[in-house]
Motif scaffolding. Sequence first.
Motif, PDB file in Angstrom:
ATOM      1  N   UNK A   1      47.280  42.305  -4.873  1.00 23.37           N
ATOM      2  CA  UNK A   1      48.005  43.480  -5.339  1.00 23.37           C
ATOM      3  C   UNK A   1      49.476  43.176  -5.602  1.00 23.37           C
ATOM      4  N   UNK A   2      49.886  41.940  -5.439  1.00 32.23           N
ATOM      5  CA  UNK A   2      51.291  41.612  -5.648  1.00 32.23           C
ATOM      6  C   UNK A   2      51.699  41.857  -7.082  1.00 32.23           C
ATOM      7  N   UNK A   3      52.891  42.413  -7.244  1.00 30.10           N
ATOM      8  CA  UNK A   3      53.433  42.667  -8.556  1.00 30.10           C
ATOM      9  C   UNK A   3      54.213  41.458  -8.999  1.00 30.10           C
ATOM     10  N   UNK A   4      54.093  41.109 -10.288  1.00 25.53           N
ATOM     11  CA  UNK A   4      54.885  40.017 -10.841  1.00 25.53           C
ATOM     12  C   UNK A   4      56.089  40.593 -11.542  1.00 25.53           C
ATOM     13  N   UNK A   5      57.240  39.993 -11.333  1.00 25.07           N
ATOM     14  CA  UNK A   5      58.479  40.504 -11.893  1.00 25.07           C
ATOM     15  C   UNK A   5      59.133  39.454 -12.763  1.00 25.07           C
ATOM     16  N   UNK A   6      59.604  39.881 -13.894  1.00 22.19           N
ATOM     17  CA  UNK A   6      60.425  39.034 -14.732  1.00 22.19           C
ATOM     18  C   UNK A   6      61.790  38.902 -14.064  1.00 22.19           C
ATOM     19  N   UNK A   7      62.455  37.792 -14.265  1.00 21.59           N
ATOM     20  CA  UNK A   7      63.740  37.591 -13.611  1.00 21.59           C
ATOM     21  C   UNK A   7      64.799  38.534 -14.134  1.00 21.59           C
ATOM     22  N   UNK A   8      64.594  39.067 -15.334  1.00 17.67           N
ATOM     23  CA  UNK A   8      65.591  39.979 -15.895  1.00 17.67           C
ATOM     24  C   UNK A   8      65.263  41.426 -15.631  1.00 17.67           C
ATOM     25  N   UNK A   9      64.026  41.812 -15.908  1.00 16.82           N
ATOM     26  CA  UNK A   9      63.648  43.207 -15.737  1.00 16.82           C
ATOM     27  C   UNK A   9      62.286  43.327 -15.121  1.00 16.82           C
ATOM     28  N   UNK A 142      63.108  55.108  14.557  1.00 15.59           N
ATOM     29  CA  UNK A 142      62.538  55.505  13.265  1.00 15.59           C
ATOM     30  C   UNK A 142      63.463  55.150  12.098  1.00 15.59           C
ATOM     31  N   UNK A 143      64.757  55.067  12.354  1.00 13.35           N
ATOM     32  CA  UNK A 143      65.726  54.971  11.261  1.00 13.35           C
ATOM     33  C   UNK A 143      65.505  53.732  10.391  1.00 13.35           C
ATOM     34  N   UNK A 144      65.473  52.503  10.951  1.00 11.71           N
ATOM     35  CA  UNK A 144      65.246  51.343  10.073  1.00 11.71           C
ATOM     36  C   UNK A 144      63.864  51.346   9.428  1.00 11.71           C
ATOM     37  N   UNK A 145      62.875  51.939  10.108  1.00 12.61           N
ATOM     38  CA  UNK A 145      61.543  52.025   9.504  1.00 12.61           C
ATOM     39  C   UNK A 145      61.561  52.902   8.260  1.00 12.61           C
ATOM     40  N   UNK A 146      62.265  54.028   8.345  1.00  9.19           N
ATOM     41  CA  UNK A 146      62.378  54.928   7.191  1.00  9.19           C
ATOM     42  C   UNK A 146      63.166  54.267   6.057  1.00  9.19           C
ATOM     43  N   UNK A 147      64.185  53.484   6.390  1.00  8.04           N
ATOM     44  CA  UNK A 147      64.990  52.816   5.368  1.00  8.04           C
ATOM     45  C   UNK A 147      64.185  51.768   4.618  1.00  8.04           C
ATOM     46  N   UNK A 148      63.309  51.080   5.331  1.00 10.15           N
ATOM     47  CA  UNK A 148      62.615  49.934   4.742  1.00 10.15           C
ATOM     48  C   UNK A 148      61.634  50.310   3.646  1.00 10.15           C
ATOM     49  N   UNK A 149      61.162  51.564   3.622  1.00  3.33           N
ATOM     50  CA  UNK A 149      60.119  51.934   2.661  1.00  3.33           C
ATOM     51  C   UNK A 149      60.672  52.511   1.360  1.00  3.33           C
ATOM     52  N   UNK A 150      61.996  52.634   1.231  1.00  2.00           N
ATOM     53  CA  UNK A 150      62.572  53.287   0.059  1.00  2.00           C
ATOM     54  C   UNK A 150      62.152  52.599  -1.238  1.00  2.00           C
ATOM     55  N   UNK A 151      62.285  51.270  -1.299  1.00  2.00           N
ATOM     56  CA  UNK A 151      61.988  50.551  -2.543  1.00  2.00           C
ATOM     57  C   UNK A 151      60.489  50.432  -2.806  1.00  2.00           C
ATOM     58  N   UNK A 152      59.679  49.950  -1.852  1.00  2.00           N
ATOM     59  CA  UNK A 152      58.239  49.866  -2.151  1.00  2.00           C
ATOM     60  C   UNK A 152      57.619  51.212  -2.485  1.00  2.00           C
ATOM     61  N   UNK A 208      52.911  51.197   3.267  1.00  2.00           N
ATOM     62  CA  UNK A 208      53.649  51.208   2.000  1.00  2.00           C
ATOM     63  C   UNK A 208      53.812  49.796   1.451  1.00  2.00           C
ATOM     64  N   UNK A 209      54.178  48.853   2.313  1.00  2.00           N
ATOM     65  CA  UNK A 209      54.319  47.475   1.844  1.00  2.00           C
ATOM     66  C   UNK A 209      52.982  46.892   1.412  1.00  2.00           C
ATOM     67  N   UNK A 210      51.932  47.274   2.114  1.00  2.00           N
ATOM     68  CA  UNK A 210      50.614  46.757   1.760  1.00  2.00           C
ATOM     69  C   UNK A 210      50.137  47.324   0.426  1.00  2.00           C
ATOM     70  N   UNK A 211      50.243  48.629   0.237  1.00  2.00           N
ATOM     71  CA  UNK A 211      49.713  49.256  -0.972  1.00  2.00           C
ATOM     72  C   UNK A 211      50.576  49.016  -2.202  1.00  2.00           C
ATOM     73  N   UNK A 212      51.884  48.850  -2.027  1.00  2.00           N
ATOM     74  CA  UNK A 212      52.751  48.649  -3.192  1.00  2.00           C
ATOM     75  C   UNK A 212      52.652  47.233  -3.737  1.00  2.00           C
ATOM     76  N   UNK A 213      52.396  46.265  -2.865  1.00  2.00           N
ATOM     77  CA  UNK A 213      52.377  44.874  -3.290  1.00  2.00           C
ATOM     78  C   UNK A 213      53.761  44.299  -3.529  1.00  2.00           C
ATOM     79  N   UNK A 214      54.801  45.097  -3.307  1.00  2.00           N
ATOM     80  CA  UNK A 214      56.169  44.634  -3.553  1.00  2.00           C
ATOM     81  C   UNK A 214      56.720  43.946  -2.318  1.00  2.00           C
ATOM     82  N   UNK A 215      57.457  42.840  -2.559  1.00  2.00           N
ATOM     83  CA  UNK A 215      58.122  42.139  -1.466  1.00  2.00           C
ATOM     84  C   UNK A 215      59.578  41.885  -1.859  1.00  2.00           C
ATOM     85  N   UNK A 216      60.520  42.072  -0.950  1.00  2.00           N
ATOM     86  CA  UNK A 216      61.930  41.862  -1.298  1.00  2.00           C
ATOM     87  C   UNK A 216      62.286  40.395  -1.446  1.00  2.00           C
TER      88      UNK A 216
END
Length: 501
Positions: A1-9, A142-152, A208-216
């Motif tokens: 499920x990992x998303x592939x990202x172009x280096x620009x966009x 809870x605070x850092x846990x809530x922060x971590x899911x914003x992007x995914x 959220x991290x599992x289902x989004x496939x996004x990694x920082x």
Amino acid sequence: MNQSFDTATIVPGPAYHPHMRAGRSRSAVVGVLWSSLHTAIPIIGSTLIFYVSALYLSPADLGLFGLASSLVMTAIAVSPVAFGEALVQRKTISKSNADSVFWMTMAVGLVLMTSVLLAAPSIARWAGESAISTLLPVLGLRIPLEMSVAVPNAMIVRSMKFKLVALRTSVATTVSLVITLTLLWAGYGYWALVISQLSSSLVICVMVFWTSGWRPGLSFDLCALRELTGYGLYASGTRMLTTMRLDHIILGALGGTAMLGFYFFAQKLYLMLTQFVGGALSSVTHALLSSLQEDQEKTTRAFFIASFSAAAVSLPMFSLLLVLTPDIVALLFDPQWQGAGFTLQMFCVIGCLAGISVVQGAFIRSQGKANWWFFYQLIQQATSLLVIALTFSAGLKTLMVVFTLKSLLVWPISVIMTARLLGIGFFTYLSVLVTPAVTTLAMLAAVLAAPHLTPDLSPVASLAARIAIAVVTYLTVLGLIAKDRITEIFHLVLSGRRQAT
């Protein structure tokens, strides 16, 4: 499920390509269906937790938990977590945009968590509740846990993968429900709610991290972050105003935890129902309208469909609860909660417009006017705090009457902003609410007449009969006078399902 990202966009998902916008309304309806499931599941779980908690906790205990959780929610509210929403609103985003938002929110989250831990003893002395010094350090996790899911989470919403959101919510709600009920039955009191909130945030983070496939990535670019600042700051400000619970903090400190307990009890029911109405539409409407910014005709059509849907649910639901509140509280809750009945009725009056306001907010933000919605929410919140500070000494009933009148008087500002962005008149916009309003009045007339038609029924049977009469009357009248609109929505659902398959 990992998303592939172009280096620009980061290439937007299929639903965001311009040549596919003709099918956006149909895709959005499917999104609403999944988002409804995502919304309904936690509401069902929260309702069960709320009901059992009311059986095991006193108003003072619930008020104490409400005060502690509100302090943590206020800390989360002042964070830049809503920069994730800016990732949804932009047509294209870079990998640096996403990575920079992630590391910024995580850094702020760790600072806020540390601040809450260090301030806990002082806050406890200020509030006059020694237990706060123990509750805050645990809830603060809870605070850092809530922060971590914003992007995914933004990546999921951006691609409109609401099926994944529903999956995430189902798992988190189930875990939270099992933990809470087990601890309540074991006699842990308000600690059951504390552990429940923490475990829910942890499960959501993992899901959220599992289902989004996004990694920082490891990059952090101030220029990339600056590209999101205009929208992100106002979106964060709006989220701060709508999620921080300064009303709980002020009422708890001035009026005591018992008064806060009644207020918290009634507001919790109101917020669960508001989430049921607006939660399914908010994220989908925002994502859809963000993608249709350059097509005024489709934007207007999508907005009116969403507004009609919100009004068709919120008006009858809150109106019916307003009428039936005394019977519902008496039948379902312990006598100690009777004092919350009038407060709940006042929240129901506000709730009649709550679902509509959710759609308004999503529309205004989607048009790049997050600053407009921020200042509207600022007016609402500032006047609410002023009302609480000036009227708490007169009692909760007086406070709620003034609070409700204030909310109704400020609401037309949002109507003016919405009508201006749509390029239509004030009353032209309000015309979308006429049909649901007329149908709701017909429903209320039938419900108020019901006790005279069935005078010999038991309280439980009478309540069930009135609810049944309300549902049948409302659906029948709505089907007769809004046939074309319902047919349009029905066709969108069918075509959206075919498109999805």
